[in-house]
Design a protein around this motif. Structure first.
Motif, PDB file in Angstrom:
ATOM      1  N   TYR A 192      -1.742 -29.625 -11.615  1.00 13.69           N
ATOM      2  CA  TYR A 192      -2.991 -28.862 -11.661  1.00 13.69           C
ATOM      3  C   TYR A 192      -3.261 -28.419 -13.086  1.00 13.69           C
ATOM      4  CZ  TYR A 192      -6.694 -25.636 -10.257  1.00 13.69           C
ATOM      5  OH  TYR A 192      -7.901 -25.006 -10.103  1.00 13.69           O
ATOM      6  N   SER A 193      -4.419 -28.822 -13.600  1.00 11.90           N
ATOM      7  CA  SER A 193      -4.804 -28.469 -14.969  1.00 11.90           C
ATOM      8  C   SER A 193      -6.322 -28.386 -15.034  1.00 11.90           C
ATOM      9  CB  SER A 193      -4.274 -29.524 -15.952  1.00 11.90           C
ATOM     10  OG  SER A 193      -4.594 -29.176 -17.281  1.00 11.90           O
ATOM     11  N   PRO A 194      -6.902 -27.239 -14.632  1.00 14.59           N
ATOM     12  CA  PRO A 194      -8.367 -27.134 -14.500  1.00 14.59           C
ATOM     13  C   PRO A 194      -9.110 -26.827 -15.792  1.00 14.59           C
ATOM     14  CG  PRO A 194      -7.360 -25.084 -13.820  1.00 14.59           C
ATOM     15  CD  PRO A 194      -6.223 -26.016 -14.157  1.00 14.59           C
ATOM     16  N   ARG A 195      -8.395 -26.597 -16.895  1.00 14.98           N
ATOM     17  CA  ARG A 195      -9.018 -26.248 -18.174  1.00 14.98           C
ATOM     18  C   ARG A 195      -9.855 -24.974 -18.045  1.00 14.98           C
ATOM     19  NH1 ARG A 195      -9.388 -31.100 -16.741  1.00 14.98           N
ATOM     20  NH2 ARG A 195     -11.580 -30.929 -16.115  1.00 14.98           N
ATOM     21  N   THR A 196      -9.273 -23.974 -17.362  1.00 11.68           N
ATOM     22  CA  THR A 196      -9.983 -22.731 -17.064  1.00 11.68           C
ATOM     23  C   THR A 196      -9.225 -21.501 -17.542  1.00 11.68           C
ATOM     24  OG1 THR A 196     -10.916 -23.763 -15.081  1.00 11.68           O
ATOM     25  CG2 THR A 196     -11.018 -21.361 -15.212  1.00 11.68           C
ATOM     26  N   PHE A 197      -7.898 -21.487 -17.389  1.00 12.82           N
ATOM     27  CA  PHE A 197      -7.095 -20.302 -17.646  1.00 12.82           C
ATOM     28  C   PHE A 197      -6.110 -20.543 -18.794  1.00 12.82           C
ATOM     29  CE2 PHE A 197      -7.860 -20.540 -12.992  1.00 12.82           C
ATOM     30  CZ  PHE A 197      -8.706 -19.442 -12.872  1.00 12.82           C
ATOM     31  N   PRO A 198      -5.704 -19.471 -19.491  1.00 12.58           N
ATOM     32  CA  PRO A 198      -4.684 -19.633 -20.538  1.00 12.58           C
ATOM     33  C   PRO A 198      -3.312 -19.953 -19.971  1.00 12.58           C
ATOM     34  CG  PRO A 198      -5.251 -17.312 -20.266  1.00 12.58           C
ATOM     35  CD  PRO A 198      -6.222 -18.091 -19.448  1.00 12.58           C
ATOM     36  N   THR A 199      -3.006 -19.449 -18.778  1.00 15.55           N
ATOM     37  CA  THR A 199      -1.734 -19.753 -18.117  1.00 15.55           C
ATOM     38  C   THR A 199      -1.913 -19.650 -16.610  1.00 15.55           C
ATOM     39  OG1 THR A 199      -1.031 -17.428 -18.198  1.00 15.55           O
ATOM     40  CG2 THR A 199      -0.256 -18.861 -19.978  1.00 15.55           C
ATOM     41  N   HIS A 200      -1.018 -20.303 -15.885  1.00 13.11           N
ATOM     42  CA  HIS A 200      -0.883 -20.123 -14.438  1.00 13.11           C
ATOM     43  C   HIS A 200       0.514 -19.557 -14.232  1.00 13.11           C
ATOM     44  CE1 HIS A 200      -3.590 -23.963 -14.029  1.00 13.11           C
ATOM     45  NE2 HIS A 200      -4.215 -22.948 -14.603  1.00 13.11           N
ATOM     46  N   GLU A 201       0.627 -18.253 -14.018  1.00  9.86           N
ATOM     47  CA  GLU A 201       1.930 -17.620 -13.908  1.00  9.86           C
ATOM     48  C   GLU A 201       2.423 -17.568 -12.463  1.00  9.86           C
ATOM     49  OE1 GLU A 201       2.677 -14.547 -17.367  1.00  9.86           O
ATOM     50  OE2 GLU A 201       1.393 -13.688 -15.832  1.00  9.86           O
ATOM     51  N   CYS A 202       3.742 -17.412 -12.328  1.00 11.34           N
ATOM     52  CA  CYS A 202       4.365 -17.064 -11.042  1.00 11.34           C
ATOM     53  C   CYS A 202       3.866 -17.959  -9.904  1.00 11.34           C
ATOM     54  CB  CYS A 202       4.127 -15.599 -10.716  1.00 11.34           C
ATOM     55  SG  CYS A 202       4.721 -14.475 -11.993  1.00 11.34           S
ATOM     56  N   HIS A 203       4.008 -19.266 -10.093  1.00  8.08           N
ATOM     57  CA  HIS A 203       3.568 -20.229  -9.097  1.00  8.08           C
ATOM     58  C   HIS A 203       4.332 -20.122  -7.776  1.00  8.08           C
ATOM     59  CE1 HIS A 203       2.234 -22.507 -12.741  1.00  8.08           C
ATOM     60  NE2 HIS A 203       1.284 -22.902 -11.928  1.00  8.08           N
ATOM     61  N   ASP A 204       3.698 -20.659  -6.746  1.00  7.29           N
ATOM     62  CA  ASP A 204       4.352 -20.927  -5.478  1.00  7.29           C
ATOM     63  C   ASP A 204       3.607 -22.104  -4.855  1.00  7.29           C
ATOM     64  OD1 ASP A 204       5.882 -20.833  -3.199  1.00  7.29           O
ATOM     65  OD2 ASP A 204       5.383 -18.772  -2.672  1.00  7.29           O
ATOM     66  N   ALA A 205       4.309 -22.898  -4.048  1.00  6.54           N
ATOM     67  CA  ALA A 205       3.680 -23.993  -3.316  1.00  6.54           C
ATOM     68  C   ALA A 205       4.341 -24.078  -1.950  1.00  6.54           C
ATOM     69  CB  ALA A 205       3.823 -25.313  -4.072  1.00  6.54           C
ATOM     70  N   PHE A 206       3.530 -24.277  -0.920  1.00  5.89           N
ATOM     71  CA  PHE A 206       4.069 -24.325   0.430  1.00  5.89           C
ATOM     72  C   PHE A 206       3.086 -25.049   1.341  1.00  5.89           C
ATOM     73  CE2 PHE A 206       1.752 -20.392  -0.201  1.00  5.89           C
ATOM     74  CZ  PHE A 206       0.903 -20.337   0.897  1.00  5.89           C
ATOM     75  N   GLN A 207       3.596 -25.489   2.497  1.00  5.34           N
ATOM     76  CA  GLN A 207       2.767 -26.102   3.518  1.00  5.34           C
ATOM     77  C   GLN A 207       2.523 -25.108   4.650  1.00  5.34           C
ATOM     78  OE1 GLN A 207       5.240 -29.740   4.068  1.00  5.34           O
ATOM     79  NE2 GLN A 207       3.279 -30.826   3.964  1.00  5.34           N
ATOM     80  N   MET A 208       1.321 -25.181   5.219  1.00  4.72           N
ATOM     81  CA  MET A 208       0.962 -24.307   6.317  1.00  4.72           C
ATOM     82  C   MET A 208      -0.117 -25.008   7.139  1.00  4.72           C
ATOM     83  SD  MET A 208      -0.079 -20.285   5.936  1.00  4.72           S
ATOM     84  CE  MET A 208       0.118 -19.129   7.300  1.00  4.72           C
ATOM     85  N   GLY A 209       0.153 -25.232   8.413  1.00  2.00           N
ATOM     86  CA  GLY A 209      -0.841 -25.861   9.266  1.00  2.00           C
ATOM     87  C   GLY A 209      -1.316 -27.210   8.783  1.00  2.00           C
ATOM     88  N   GLY A 210      -0.426 -27.999   8.196  1.00  2.11           N
ATOM     89  CA  GLY A 210      -0.775 -29.338   7.760  1.00  2.11           C
ATOM     90  C   GLY A 210      -1.429 -29.438   6.399  1.00  2.11           C
ATOM     91  N   ARG A 211      -1.609 -28.320   5.711  1.00  2.00           N
ATOM     92  CA  ARG A 211      -2.185 -28.341   4.359  1.00  2.00           C
ATOM     93  C   ARG A 211      -1.199 -27.786   3.343  1.00  2.00           C
ATOM     94  NH1 ARG A 211      -7.856 -29.014   4.241  1.00  2.00           N
ATOM     95  NH2 ARG A 211      -7.520 -29.251   2.009  1.00  2.00           N
ATOM     96  N   TRP A 212      -1.366 -28.207   2.104  1.00  2.00           N
ATOM     97  CA  TRP A 212      -0.600 -27.653   0.991  1.00  2.00           C
ATOM     98  C   TRP A 212      -1.391 -26.527   0.329  1.00  2.00           C
ATOM     99  CZ3 TRP A 212       4.263 -28.249  -0.773  1.00  2.00           C
ATOM    100  CH2 TRP A 212       5.002 -29.337  -0.311  1.00  2.00           C
ATOM    101  N   TYR A 213      -0.671 -25.506  -0.123  1.00  2.00           N
ATOM    102  CA  TYR A 213      -1.281 -24.385  -0.844  1.00  2.00           C
ATOM    103  C   TYR A 213      -0.502 -24.134  -2.128  1.00  2.00           C
ATOM    104  CZ  TYR A 213      -3.773 -23.703   3.500  1.00  2.00           C
ATOM    105  OH  TYR A 213      -4.560 -23.901   4.608  1.00  2.00           O
TER     106      TYR A 213
END
Length: 486
Positions: A192-213
């Protein structure tokens, strides 16, 4: 150090002028054998506290001591804990500001520690993961988040990074590294690199109900925790249409934890400088937890943790007094069972020409208020009056459901005379002319749920007084109001 039972955990009592480092920050939740272990930053080290219900917390303990000013972990900072093959691995950030600009050294690097009991940790002095300048910039390189990825069938590590040649303050990106043993890592890709923010801190990734978040936090405009969703881990990652946040502008660095049944979002609520309503919000504060829910459209909402709700079992009296507008209280006897009957309260207020309100009782500390609010078409705003005191409304807070604008707002009596601090607000899709409202007050904190949308904020100068309901230019009904203590 003593724990607390005040819902919003912090290792220190608030006091004017609390310095950075005295507050709880960047919580790293981990679930193990029936308990939630919250690792967090405190006094430039990493500590931990345990809870089974997000209501009662034990004593905090030191997990990782920071190093000397010459060592990479002069400040031990954010990371994550993962268990594999009998060992707990803690990947964390080593900050050494003195290394900035020094050839061959790094301000930020990823370090590792290990444990077999979650109590005693040993730093792996042979492990050092500096910024991977083959693909990324050389400064922002932190917050390693490790998890098992069932789609890739590999362990993944999310890293806060920046594009190698990105635009200034728009180069924040999410780097991913993969491993087969949680020890040796190789570059996978930037997801993920949207060219919007200076940083993306404290990430998390998980699946829920068949989708990724994918969740991350950003500090460029205000404290904020955001999320994206995707059908596959590799993306593309989409932004929700109406709302990509979970709470207000003081809720930060939130990461998730699951017991296999429910998933909770654990972040911190900022404290204002000098503990004043006109002070700026500063880094660190109190633990703030929500239960995550997936809506029908696969966006995410939140609700109050059930154990927190159950901890308020003391029924407090509802005493209605109308101040402005026309108010009517109806009580009907409802049969709940063969043995139990109760009165159902319905308070209706009409204030067609402006603001009208009625008090419902005295707020204690801590206290929970809940009710369903209904309104007639054309009504402009309804909501709660909070911490009201003074014969002429000298002090108050106000939860506003702004029906025309489709948002909730927390307003205050002292936001006048050029006060330029931002408004605490959240978008809400009001449906069917009603909303379920819960208000939890504890010390300076006010946490509100309107259906599945949260808004948590503070007020320092008004912490006691009446709770009430109001209407502006219309009619409101307050159905079965309940005031509960612990």
């Amino acid at each position: 150090m003593k724990g607390c039972d005040l819902i919003f955990y912090t290792p220190e009592n608030q006091y004017p002028g609390m310095p950075h480092g005295e507050m709880c920050g960047d919580i790293m939740p981990f679930y193990w054998e029936g308990r939630y272990i919250l690792f967090f930053l405190y006094k430039y080290c990493i500590y931990a506290v345990e809870t089974q219900d997000f209501v009662h917390y034990g004593k905090c303990r030191l997990v990782l001591q920071n190093g000397s000013p010459d060592e990479q972990d002069w400040h031990a900072a954010t990371g994550s804990v993962f268990h594999h093959d009998g060992t707990f691995y803690f990947y964390y950030t080593g900050f050494c500001e003195g290394n900035r600009g020094v050839p061959g050294k790094y301000e930020q690097a990823i370090l590792r520690a290990a444990s077999v009991d979650l109590i005693h940790w040993t730093k792996d002095t042979g492990y050092f993961f500096p910024p991977d300048t083959r693909y990324y910039g050389d400064r922002h390189w932190r917050d390693p988040h490790v998890f098992w990825n069932p789609e890739l069938k590999r362990f993944c590590m999310l890293v806060t990074a920046t594009e190698k040649d990105g635009a200034v303050l728009r180069d924040g990106c999410t780097a991913v590294y993969v491993s087969g043993d949680v020890k040796h890592w190789e570059h996978y890709k930037t997801i993920y690199s949207p060219r919007t923010f200076p940083t993306h801190e404290c990430h998390d990734a998980f699946q829920m109900g068949g989708r990724w978040y994918l969740t991350f936090s950003n500090y460029s405009r205000w404290w904020e925790t955001r999320y994206r969703l995707a059908e596959r881990f590799d993306g593309p990652w989409e932004m929700p249409d109406q709302d990509d946040m979970f709470d207000g502008r003081e809720f930060y660095a939130a990461k998730t934890v699951t017991d296999g049944k429910k998933r909770y979002l654990v972040g911190w609520l900022s404290i204002r400088k000098d503990c004043r309503d006109d002070g700026r919000f500063v880094w660190g504060g109190n633990t703030c937890v929500h239960e995550l829910i997936q809506r029908e459209d696969q966006t995410l909402g939140v609700r109050m943790v059930e154990a927190v709700r159950r901890s308020f079992g003391l029924e407090l009296p509802i005493q209605v007094h109308g101040f402005e507008g026309v108010w009517k209280l109806e009580e009907t006897l409802q049969k709940q069972s063969e043995e139990k009957q109760a009165f159902r309260k319905l308070l209706t207020g009409i204030s067609g020409d402006g603001f009208g309100w009625a008090s419902l009782g005295e707020l204690k500390d801590p206290c929970l208020f809940e009710a369903t609010l209904r309104w007639k078409p054309g009504t402009k705003a309804v909501g709660l009056m909070i911490h009201v005191s003074g014969e002429k409304l000298e002090r108050w807070c106000q939860l506003r459901l702004e029906l025309t604008h489709q948002k909730i707002v927390m307003d205050y009596y002292n936001r006048i005379d050029g006060d330029q601090s931002y408004i605490d607000e959240r978008p809400v899709r009001f449906r069917d002319g009603e909303a379920r409202v819960q208000l939890l007050v504890s010390g300076t904190i006010m946490q509100v749920y309107v259906d599945d949308v949260a808004l948590t904020t503070r007020c320092y100068s008004a912490q006691s007084g009446l709770i009430g309901v109001f209407a502006e230019y219309g009619t409101v009904s307050c159905v079965e109001p309940r005031l509960l203590g612990q």
